[in-house]
Write an enzyme that holds these catalytic residues in place. Sequence first.
Site, PDB file in Angstrom:
ATOM      1  N   VAL A  46      -5.173   4.789  -6.099  1.00  0.00           N
ATOM      2  CA  VAL A  46      -4.787   4.151  -7.360  1.00  0.00           C
ATOM      3  C   VAL A  46      -3.279   4.070  -7.484  1.00  0.00           C
ATOM      4  O   VAL A  46      -2.730   3.050  -7.867  1.00  0.00           O
ATOM      5  CB  VAL A  46      -5.373   4.925  -8.564  1.00  0.00           C
ATOM      6  CG1 VAL A  46      -4.847   4.351  -9.861  1.00  0.00           C
ATOM      7  CG2 VAL A  46      -6.885   4.887  -8.538  1.00  0.00           C
ATOM      8  N   CYS A  47      -2.593   5.109  -7.144  1.00  0.00           N
ATOM      9  CA  CYS A  47      -1.155   5.214  -7.374  1.00  0.00           C
ATOM     10  C   CYS A  47      -0.354   4.034  -6.837  1.00  0.00           C
ATOM     11  O   CYS A  47       0.317   3.363  -7.601  1.00  0.00           O
ATOM     12  CB  CYS A  47      -0.645   6.536  -6.819  1.00  0.00           C
ATOM     13  SG  CYS A  47       1.102   6.814  -7.102  1.00  0.00           S
ATOM     14  N   PRO A  48      -0.398   3.722  -5.560  1.00  0.00           N
ATOM     15  CA  PRO A  48       0.490   2.670  -5.071  1.00  0.00           C
ATOM     16  C   PRO A  48       0.081   1.257  -5.480  1.00  0.00           C
ATOM     17  O   PRO A  48       0.931   0.429  -5.755  1.00  0.00           O
ATOM     18  CB  PRO A  48       0.448   2.832  -3.556  1.00  0.00           C
ATOM     19  CG  PRO A  48      -0.814   3.531  -3.264  1.00  0.00           C
ATOM     20  CD  PRO A  48      -1.112   4.383  -4.471  1.00  0.00           C
TER      21      PRO A  48
END
EC number: 1.11.1.26
Length: 68
Positions: A46-48
Amino acid sequence: MSLIGSEVKPFKADAFKAGKFVTVTDDTLKGKWSVVFFYPADFTFVCPTELEDLAENYAEFQRLGVEI
């Protein structure tokens, strides 16, 4: 999950905005369109991806008066 038009429950969180840490609360966002983004942990899928999309569209959100 989209909660467009939903009211947030009372909260208080630290955020990094314009090069400094600020405290954000439900009162800070009251009466404004807002995007509150959470992700499970660093180095997850999810983060990047989602954060990159959000960053790429940040100027447009600002133009529309949306708090991120």
